[in-house]
Design a protein around this motif. Sequence first.
Motif, mmCIF file in Angstrom:
data_model
loop_
_atom_site.group_PDB
_atom_site.id
_atom_site.type_symbol
_atom_site.label_atom_id
_atom_site.label_comp_id
_atom_site.label_asym_id
_atom_site.label_seq_id
_atom_site.Cartn_x
_atom_site.Cartn_y
_atom_site.Cartn_z
ATOM 1 N N GLU A 97 0.834 -1.207 0.000
ATOM 2 C CA GLU A 97 0.000 0.000 0.000
ATOM 3 C C GLU A 97 0.867 1.254 0.000
ATOM 4 O O GLU A 97 0.574 2.233 -0.698
ATOM 5 N N ALA A 98 1.935 1.240 0.787
ATOM 6 C CA ALA A 98 2.824 2.401 0.857
ATOM 7 C C ALA A 98 3.491 2.668 -0.481
ATOM 8 O O ALA A 98 3.586 3.819 -0.931
ATOM 9 N N ARG A 138 1.580 6.484 -7.095
ATOM 10 C CA ARG A 138 0.442 7.310 -7.526
ATOM 11 C C ARG A 138 0.787 8.795 -7.396
ATOM 12 O O ARG A 138 0.447 9.598 -8.268
ATOM 13 N N GLY A 139 1.471 9.147 -6.322
ATOM 14 C CA GLY A 139 1.875 10.537 -6.139
ATOM 15 C C GLY A 139 2.831 10.991 -7.222
ATOM 16 O O GLY A 139 2.727 12.109 -7.737
ATOM 17 N N ASN A 140 3.768 10.122 -7.599
ATOM 18 C CA ASN A 140 4.694 10.479 -8.666
ATOM 19 C C ASN A 140 3.968 10.638 -9.991
ATOM 20 O O ASN A 140 4.300 11.523 -10.796
ATOM 21 N N LEU A 194 8.168 16.540 -3.187
ATOM 22 C CA LEU A 194 7.663 17.141 -4.427
ATOM 23 C C LEU A 194 7.446 16.096 -5.511
ATOM 24 O O LEU A 194 6.373 16.005 -6.102
ATOM 25 N N LEU A 195 8.461 15.297 -5.794
ATOM 26 C CA LEU A 195 8.354 14.373 -6.917
ATOM 27 C C LEU A 195 7.462 13.177 -6.614
ATOM 28 O O LEU A 195 6.993 12.501 -7.532
ATOM 29 N N LEU A 196 7.173 12.935 -5.318
ATOM 30 C CA LEU A 196 6.237 11.869 -4.949
ATOM 31 C C LEU A 196 4.896 12.438 -4.493
ATOM 32 O O LEU A 196 4.016 11.684 -4.095
ATOM 33 N N ASP A 197 4.767 13.748 -4.536
ATOM 34 C CA ASP A 197 3.533 14.454 -4.182
ATOM 35 C C ASP A 197 2.989 14.004 -2.823
ATOM 36 O O ASP A 197 1.845 13.580 -2.701
ATOM 37 N N GLN A 198 3.825 14.153 -1.813
ATOM 38 C CA GLN A 198 3.434 13.835 -0.446
ATOM 39 C C GLN A 198 3.530 15.098 0.412
ATOM 40 O O GLN A 198 4.056 16.125 -0.022
#
Length: 235
Positions: A45-46, A52-54, A97-101
């Motif tokens: 899940e992690a 998904r964030g990337n 930023l690049l993983l949008d977290q």
Amino acid sequence: MTRPPLSRRTLLATGGAAVVAVGATAAARPAVAAPAEPAPVTPAEALRRLLRGNHRFVTGHSRHPHQSLADLHELAAGQHPFAVTIGCADSRVAPELLLDQGLGDLFDNRVAGNIVDDLLLGSVEFAVEEFGSPLIVVLGHERCGAISATIDAIRGGGTAPGHIGTIVASLRPVVEPVLHLPGDPVENAVRANVRAQVRSLLARSPIIAEKVHEGALRVVGARYDLDTGRVTQLD
């Protein structure tokens, strides 16, 4: 009774007050927060959350989740990062930023060359033990300056200045064996280094190895493309 005509000064003052009042009313309205995703519990899940964030980052749909002062104040009481990252000390490779977290999601460790020395290993073990983070990501990136400096030192027979020599000495055993391979030497070395640091985490840390054996933790290697912004998992 007839009202006296308003002067221009009075009209401007009245209009200004109205604007301030409207602005204050708008500011007083509570912002509608996007529903928070439940914290990932499993390593799978992690990893999906990060990928998904990337994807959002790459496609220009970043959400910049929970990055407000209110989120910061909430986290002041304690943190529960769901992933540990070991990234390069490069200004172009910022994991959030690049993983949008957002704040509190990632326990970042950044050092030139992604080198897992004793100090960094202790930091990672602390996160795993203290927060129960289910995922560790070793994140390398293309055109890594630390890798390039190591290749230059090996091929040129020289030494790097100052403490940069410590970085080169640490990377040399990983980089030197792949210099004979076909393809781009820096890219080959970046991939070899990510895999080497993953192995190092598992081999040198009983804490990490035990949790991986139990299925509560996963250690993965990944590569970041500076040109596209995409993160890909390395096998």
